[in-house]
Design an enzyme around this catalytic site. Structure first.
Site, short mmCIF file in Angstrom:
data_model
loop_
_atom_site.label_atom_id
_atom_site.label_comp_id
_atom_site.label_asym_id
_atom_site.label_seq_id
_atom_site.Cartn_x
_atom_site.Cartn_y
_atom_site.Cartn_z
N SER A 6 3.81 3.74 -6.90
CA SER A 6 4.40 4.33 -8.10
C SER A 6 4.54 3.27 -9.20
CB SER A 6 5.78 4.91 -7.76
OG SER A 6 6.63 3.86 -7.34
N LYS A 15 11.65 16.41 -3.76
CA LYS A 15 11.24 16.04 -5.13
C LYS A 15 10.28 17.10 -5.69
CE LYS A 15 8.75 12.47 -7.67
NZ LYS A 15 7.34 12.61 -7.78
N GLU A 49 5.11 13.13 -12.64
CA GLU A 49 4.04 13.16 -11.65
C GLU A 49 4.61 13.86 -10.41
OE1 GLU A 49 3.08 9.51 -9.62
OE2 GLU A 49 0.97 10.02 -9.51
N TRP A 82 1.37 5.64 0.90
CA TRP A 82 1.23 6.48 2.09
C TRP A 82 0.20 7.59 1.92
CZ3 TRP A 82 2.26 11.11 0.00
CH2 TRP A 82 3.19 11.19 -1.04
N LEU A 85 0.82 -1.23 0.00
CA LEU A 85 0.00 0.00 0.00
C LEU A 85 0.85 1.28 0.00
CD1 LEU A 85 -2.51 -1.32 2.70
CD2 LEU A 85 -2.86 -1.25 0.22
N TYR A 110 8.58 -9.97 -9.86
CA TYR A 110 8.50 -10.88 -8.71
C TYR A 110 7.59 -12.06 -9.05
CZ TYR A 110 10.09 -6.79 -5.94
OH TYR A 110 10.77 -5.70 -5.45
N GLU A 140 -2.23 -0.51 -9.23
CA GLU A 140 -2.81 0.84 -9.36
C GLU A 140 -1.65 1.81 -9.18
OE1 GLU A 140 -5.72 1.29 -10.34
OE2 GLU A 140 -6.83 -0.49 -9.74
N CYS A 141 -1.30 2.52 -10.24
CA CYS A 141 -0.07 3.31 -10.18
C CYS A 141 -0.33 4.80 -10.36
CB CYS A 141 0.91 2.77 -11.21
SG CYS A 141 1.30 1.02 -10.96
N LYS A 189 0.91 -4.92 3.62
CA LYS A 189 2.21 -4.29 3.88
C LYS A 189 2.00 -2.79 3.66
CE LYS A 189 5.67 -2.66 2.43
NZ LYS A 189 6.06 -1.26 2.71
N CYS A 235 -3.11 10.39 -6.65
CA CYS A 235 -2.86 9.83 -7.98
C CYS A 235 -3.81 10.39 -9.03
CB CYS A 235 -2.98 8.32 -7.93
SG CYS A 235 -4.55 7.78 -7.27
P1 NAD Z 1 5.96 3.61 -3.80
O1 NAD Z 1 5.90 2.84 -5.05
O2 NAD Z 1 7.23 4.23 -3.41
O3 NAD Z 1 5.56 2.69 -2.57
C1 NAD Z 1 4.35 1.98 -2.56
C2 NAD Z 1 4.55 0.72 -1.74
O4 NAD Z 1 5.50 -0.12 -2.38
C3 NAD Z 1 5.06 0.97 -0.33
O5 NAD Z 1 4.41 0.09 0.56
C4 NAD Z 1 6.53 0.61 -0.45
O6 NAD Z 1 7.12 0.18 0.76
C5 NAD Z 1 6.48 -0.52 -1.45
N1 NAD Z 1 7.75 -0.72 -2.15
C6 NAD Z 1 8.68 0.21 -2.45
N2 NAD Z 1 9.72 -0.37 -3.08
C7 NAD Z 1 9.44 -1.69 -3.19
C8 NAD Z 1 10.13 -2.80 -3.72
N3 NAD Z 1 11.35 -2.69 -4.27
N4 NAD Z 1 9.53 -4.02 -3.68
C9 NAD Z 1 8.32 -4.17 -3.10
N5 NAD Z 1 7.64 -3.15 -2.55
C10 NAD Z 1 8.18 -1.91 -2.60
O7 NAD Z 1 4.76 4.65 -3.90
P2 NAD Z 1 4.38 5.77 -2.85
O8 NAD Z 1 5.40 6.82 -2.96
O9 NAD Z 1 4.12 5.17 -1.51
O10 NAD Z 1 2.96 6.26 -3.38
C11 NAD Z 1 2.83 7.24 -4.31
C12 NAD Z 1 2.47 6.66 -5.64
O11 NAD Z 1 1.28 5.88 -5.53
C13 NAD Z 1 2.17 7.69 -6.69
O12 NAD Z 1 2.80 7.37 -7.88
C14 NAD Z 1 0.65 7.62 -6.83
O13 NAD Z 1 0.18 8.06 -8.05
C15 NAD Z 1 0.39 6.20 -6.58
N6 NAD Z 1 -1.01 5.97 -6.18
C16 NAD Z 1 -1.86 5.39 -7.08
C17 NAD Z 1 -3.19 5.19 -6.73
C18 NAD Z 1 -4.13 4.53 -7.70
O14 NAD Z 1 -5.20 4.09 -7.27
N7 NAD Z 1 -3.81 4.44 -8.97
C19 NAD Z 1 -3.65 5.57 -5.47
C20 NAD Z 1 -2.75 6.16 -4.58
C21 NAD Z 1 -1.42 6.34 -4.96
#
Ligand code: NAD
Length: 523
Positions: A269, A376, A425, A191, A189, A279, A291-292, A215, A326
């Site tokens: 992201s 950033k 973004e 933040w 998930l 993976y 969902e990115c 997680k 997002c």
């Molecule tokens: P992030 O990708 O940095 O982290 C998301 C999750 O992935 C966290 O739990 C993190 O610990 C985990 N993670 C990070 N690196 C990893 C790895 N190497 N292997 C496995 N897990 C890993 O994203 P963020 O900064 O927490 O969230 C912001 C992003 O989320 C933005 O890009 C936003 O657009 C997107 N978002 C999308 C939606 C949607 O519904 N499309 C909703 C909310 C946020």
């Protein structure tokens, strides 16, 4: 630990003159109800595995920080492969044991109790969400927690209302197509909406009879842990919802690669999302739902009605949640003839978006999630300046004395297509303004991105609205409003914005089930 139970002690009335002075002082210093509650909270940071709090097998923990002050709130379990193994085992035991013996009607009843317990603890959850996420208390109390309850209830109600199929075969055959729970689902998930994103996953996962390991993002573990505790209190069997906090490359990757996880649902992201496809490919071909991110367009045609209302939508779209959203429309694509008027209105509206202490009910923009994320956002602002765009509002870090990470509402005009500001973004309260002359140019600019999450179009012409909605590549296109629909509508993205499925709506149930054909020969 509900806020409603706490009453302030009664004080003797001071003499009239003194009373005035006391009130003035109190006005300047009185903490908000949320701040008072925040000071009294006992924050639990341990994993929840098999229904019980659990420290990391390694003994490690990490600090979780209040992004509005820079202060440590508490320590969180730092989960890794060993803890994920234990949580997946607990989820598997619950899936094959009590949960598989639970009827859809019983699942519904338990989920409704879960939602009611979330409601009973709403003030506490909203306050924790604000403390850890830097989000304004008015939002966490009135949107995040409310939506979390609504989503759990809606999916609960659907649990016993979805039928399977019998297909039209020959008379000597009965052919059934049945949906079965997929099994153990891993959820990784973000933040920015910790409670809501957990609910978007939990609702359909539980309703369709699966168990899960959540997680949370390392920045925001506390409300996810609290949700799992409340689920246990509601009578949802131990092990149905497990939470393993920790870092992505440790706990997140372990979940993504686990051989006994049947599906992984990720929000975050695009770069991290891609990893989950690797993976899966390198482990057990688990289903992957992503969902990115997005770089969403807000298109204002020459014939758009009511620019004042449009400016309100635009401000909400770019400033709500500090732009850490997002579906934020961070690109305004406006007809040249309407730009000046719309920008003048936006400047007025922007004044209403007060940056401040997230626990203060007057605050509309809280803290950026971390110093790194603030850097950033500021880097993108610097790029705007160096790329020749015109900063017409804001552009600075503010409230440095707080120890937190704050930035003011920012608008760049004359942003050139293809530049960093037009394509990255930003995930902050930073709007890029691009202009067009012909409607087809608006559509071309709207689609000038590898993302495709959401878009908004403003026009008074029905034909233009339909044509634009068809032509724009996005999972959600809103017309004459900004938003994402509601729990009844699917949410997810095209292109780099998503993969494999949708959150919300009955379509979300499909992605957590397997279809099985049962062919019975009657001859
Ligand atoms: P992030 O990708 O940095 O982290 C998301 C999750 O992935 C966290 O739990 C993190 O610990 C985990 N993670 C990070 N690196 C990893 C790895 N190497 N292997 C496995 N897990 C890993 O994203 P963020 O900064 O927490 O969230 C912001 C992003 O989320 C933005 O890009 C936003 O657009 C997107 N978002 C999308 C939606 C949607 O519904 N499309 C909703 C909310 C946020």
């Amino acid at each position: 630990m509900s806020a409603a139970k706490k009453k302030p002690a009664r004080k003797k009335k001071p003499a009239a003159k003194k009373q005035k002075a006391t009130r003035a002082k109190a006005k300047a210093k009185a903490p908000s109800a949320a701040a008072t509650l925040a000071a009294s909270l006992d924050l639990a940071g341990e994993a929840i595995i098999g229904g019980r709090p659990a420290a990391a097998r390694s003994g490690k923990s990490f600090d979780t920080i209040n992004p509005a002050t820079g202060e440590t709130l508490t320590q969180i379990t730092r989960g890794d492969t060993a803890d994920i193994d234990a949580a997946v085992a607990a989820a598997r035991t619950a899936f094959e044991g009590p949960w598989s013996q639970t009827s859809p009607a019983e699942r519904k009843r338990l989920m409704l109790r879960f939602a009611s317990l979330i409601e009973a603890n709403a003030s506490e959850l909203a306050t924790i969400e604000t403390l850890e996420g830097g989000k304004p208390i008015e939002d966490t109390a009135n949107i995040d927690v409310v939506e979390t309850i609504n989503v759990i209830r809606w999916h609960a109600e659907a649990a016993d209302k979805i039928n399977d199929e019998i297909t039209p075969t020959a008379p000597d055959v009965v052919s059934m197509v049945v949906r079965e729970a997929i099994g153990v689902v891993g959820c990784v998930l973000p933040w920015n909406f910790p409670l809501m994103m957990a609910a978007w996953k939990l609702g359909p996962i539980l309703a369709t009879g699966n168990t899960c390991v959540l997680k949370p993002a390392e920045q925001t573990s506390l409300t996810t842990i609290r949700l799992a505790q409340l689920a246990v209190d509601a009578g949802i069997p131990d092990g149905v919802i497990n939470v393993v906090p920790g870092f992505g490359p440790e706990a997140g990757e372990a979940l993504g690669r686990h051989m006994d996880v049947d599906a992984v649902a990720f929000t975050g992201s695009t770069d991290t999302g891609r990893r989950f496809l690797h993976y899966s490919a390198e482990s057990n071909l688990k289903r992957v739902l992503l969902e990115c991110g997005g770089k969403n367009p807000f298109v204002v045609m020459h014939d758009a009605d009511n620019l004042d209302a449009i400016a309100d939508h635009l401000a909400t779209s770019i400033y709500w949640n500090g732009g850490q959203n997002c579906s934020s429309n961070s690109r305004l694509i406006v007809h040249r003839s309407r730009k000046d008027e719309l920008l003048a209105l936006l400047m007025e509206k922007s004044r209403e978006w007060v940056v401040g202490d997230p626990l203060d009910p007057a605050t509309k923009i809280g803290a950026m999630i971390s110093p790194d994320h603030l850097a950033k956002v500021l880097d993108n602002i610097d790029a705007g300046h160096s790329e020749g765009a015109t900063c017409v509002l804001g552009g600075r870090q503010v409230m440095q004395a707080s120890g937190g990470s704050f930035v003011e509402p920012t608008v760049f005009d004359n942003v050139a297509p293809g530049t960093q500001l037009a394509t990255d973004e930003v995930f902050g309260p930073v709007l890029s303004v691009l202009e067009f002359d012909q409607p087809e140019d608006a559509i071309r600019l709207a689609n000038d991105t590898p993302y495709g999450l959401a878009a908004s179009v403003f026009t008074s012409d029905l034909r233009t609205a339909h044509l634009a909605a068809r032509a724009i590549n996005a999972g959600t296109v809103t017309v004459n409003t900004y938003g994402e629909g509601d729990v009844t509508t699917p949410f997810g993205g095209f292109g780099l914005s998503g993969f494999g499925g949708r959150d919300k709506s009955l379509h979300a149930h499909d992605q957590y089930t397997e279809l099985k054909t049962v062919w019975i020969d009657l001859s």
